[in-house]
Design a protein around this motif. Structure first.
Motif, mmCIF file in Angstrom:
data_model
loop_
_atom_site.group_PDB
_atom_site.id
_atom_site.type_symbol
_atom_site.label_atom_id
_atom_site.label_comp_id
_atom_site.label_asym_id
_atom_site.label_seq_id
_atom_site.Cartn_x
_atom_site.Cartn_y
_atom_site.Cartn_z
ATOM 1 N N CYS A 1 -82.837 29.475 -19.014
ATOM 2 C CA CYS A 1 -82.333 29.455 -17.598
ATOM 3 C C CYS A 1 -82.580 28.549 -16.700
ATOM 4 C CB CYS A 1 -82.767 30.970 -17.043
ATOM 5 S SG CYS A 1 -82.390 31.227 -15.446
ATOM 6 N N GLN B 1 -82.177 28.750 -13.473
ATOM 7 C CA GLN B 1 -82.813 29.273 -12.338
ATOM 8 C C GLN B 1 -84.512 29.276 -12.475
ATOM 9 O OE1 GLN B 1 -80.889 29.145 -9.889
ATOM 10 N NE2 GLN B 1 -78.880 28.916 -10.948
ATOM 11 N N CYS B 2 -84.735 30.058 -13.581
ATOM 12 C CA CYS B 2 -86.244 30.379 -13.534
ATOM 13 C C CYS B 2 -86.863 29.811 -14.853
ATOM 14 C CB CYS B 2 -86.555 32.041 -13.572
ATOM 15 S SG CYS B 2 -85.786 32.765 -15.149
ATOM 16 N N CYS C 1 -79.318 35.088 -17.998
ATOM 17 C CA CYS C 1 -80.797 35.330 -18.053
ATOM 18 C C CYS C 1 -81.199 36.783 -17.819
ATOM 19 C CB CYS C 1 -81.285 34.610 -16.793
ATOM 20 S SG CYS C 1 -83.277 34.645 -16.896
ATOM 21 N N CYS D 1 -84.213 36.741 -15.023
ATOM 22 C CA CYS D 1 -83.707 36.927 -13.203
ATOM 23 C C CYS D 1 -82.386 37.358 -13.390
ATOM 24 C CB CYS D 1 -83.852 35.508 -12.702
ATOM 25 S SG CYS D 1 -82.629 34.310 -13.223
HETATM 26 ZN ZN ZN Z 1 -83.571 33.330 -15.279
#
Ligand code: ZN
Lengths: 184, 260
Positions: free
Chosen positions: A145, A147-148, A170, A173
């Motif tokens: 992911c 983002q995370c 994901c 998240c």
């Molecule tokens: Zn994520």
């Protein structure tokens, strides 16, 4: 956070290290090309994208050869025009931008800097598929992911908002995200 | 983008015939898939079919440009795509068939992709480097298409009673149009002797293998019928192609030389 970066082996790539090549030849032209962006993923320059195949300069003018990412990529015409415009703005005359198919583009041509820019932009960069898997149609990659950083992600669709992307989500998240799919 | 290679007249005629078939087949299938745009069963698959269409139309452009180069009569890719009638089209019959339901579109795509993948793989070894270059490029896309269509054939075949029934219908509709994929015509035979295209008789077992594996996984039975339709490669089409071309070519026919 583990960065899902793989610097691919750029097989057949005439400039394995773009930065090095830029210092050697046509430094100024490469710099200008760095300012021309992919209209669909504006965070990438055409140099990051790895679509510039050659630069040839002689008395009659300047010829840039580019290659399409996907056969039907609708951005190629715009990219060709943008390159011509940027070089003419910089004072080069009789600029020709021609399309070639050889050597064919793969995601190995994406520069390492380009992969990092994709990640920062929220698009997961291409990763190599795993070799051992029970999947019927060959291996699927583990896409982290953007983002995370979680590896706990699922593919929602093989096709996404542009020819070069797939759609993922994901499970950690819960954010959906684009994956720049690996093309070999 | 291409420079013409010089061949004896007879070979060049056969090569042009082959190039137009590759171009027409990708364009017609791309057009059929584009008809799904805005009508897909779910948004993701609506987008998937538009993406497939985009790849195929892009590939068609490459084949048309090469065909125009080899024909050497000053035509453009647009002339070849928009100003030829059904009888001049050389596409495989399978791809001009109407979309039917999503299951039928998916199965048609799978039959085509299984052929396209193995044929392109062999074409990367063509003695004509222009053909080989287009094949290398197209193969990367066809590989991905085959994954998509195989997965959907399995999902729908081995899905609910309703989806299974629809896939059985699709199989009945489409099966007789699959023989043409791997049946060589006179142009194919000459080009194979010249080392420019692979022998389609050698592609057939690869296609059959691919189809057997996926249909078995889908719990669908291969029809026990051997009679096959043919004609597309030689310009003899179903009644559906004329309607498709009427829509696709309308703009160029109504407003000659019009450009975006
Ligand atoms: Zn994520």
């Amino acid at each position: 956070m583990r960065l899902p970066l793989v610097v691919g082996n750029r097989k057949g790539c005439p400039y394995e290290n773009i930065e090095y090549k830029m210092q050697k030849n046509n430094h100024h032209i490469w710099q200008i090309l760095e300012s021309v962006h992919d209209p669909e993923i504006p965070v990438l320059s055409v140099v990051d994208l790895g679509v510039v195949r050659s630069i040839a300069q002689n008395e009659t003018g300047l010829e840039i050869k580019i290659t399409p990412t996907y056969s039907g990529c609708p951005a190629m015409d715009t990219i060709a025009l943008d390159i011509k415009y940027a070089l003419e703005q910089a004072g080069y005359q009789s600029v020709k931008v021609n399309l070639v198919l050889q050597p064919a583009w793969t995601t190995d041509w994406l520069s390492a800097a380009g992969k990092q820019k994709l990640l920062a932009y929220g698009i997961a960069p291409p990763v190599e598929p795993l070799t051992s898997t029970k999947a019927l149609f060959g291996a699927e990659p583990i896409v982290s992911c953007p983002q995370c950083g979680s590896e706990h992600t699922v593919m929602l669709s093989r096709f996404g908002s542009t020819a070069c992307k797939a759609l993922y989500r994901c499970e950690e998240c819960l954010e959906p995200f684009d994956y720049f799919k690996c093309l070999r | 983008m291409f420079e013409a290679n010089h061949y004896p007249e007879e070979v060049n005629v056969a090569l042009s015939d082959f190039l137009l078939r590759m171009a027409d087949t990708s364009l017609v299938l791309g057009h059929r898939l584009s008809e799904w745009c805005g009508h897909g069963p779910i948004l993701e698959q609506d987008i998937a079919m538009s993406n497939l269409a985009l790849d195929l139309i892009g590939q068609a452009r490459n084949w048309y440009q090469l065909a125009a180069t080899q024909l050497g009569q000053g035509q453009s890719e647009d002339d070849l795509a928009y100003l030829r009638d059904a009888g001049q089209y050389r596409n495989l019959l399978l791809v001009e068939l109407p979309n039917g339901d999503f299951g039928q579109t998916v199965l048609r795509q799978f039959f085509f992709d299984a052929y396209h993948f193995h044929y392109l793989q062999a074409l990367t070894e063509s003695g004509d480097e222009n053909v080989a270059n287009i094949a290398v490029k197209s193969l990367k896309e066809a590989t991905y298409h085959l994954k998509w269509s195989s997965e959907w054939v399995i999902r729908l075949g081995d899905g609910t009673e309703e989806s299974h029934r629809r896939m059985e219908n699709a199989l009945r509709e489409l099966w007789e149009f699959t023989g043409e994929l791997t049946t060589p015509n006179a142009s194919d035979q000459l080009l194979t002797i010249m080392g420019l295209t692979p022998d389609l008789n050698l592609i057939r077992p690869l296609w059959e293998q691919e189809v057997q594996v996926v249909l078995a996984e889908s719990t669908l039975e291969i029809p026990n019928r051997s009679w096959m339709q043919k004609g597309g490669k030689n310009g003899v089409h179903t009644e559906h192609l004329g309607f498709l071309l009427a829509e696709m070519q309308f703009l160029q026919r109504a407003y000659p030389n019009c450009e975006w």
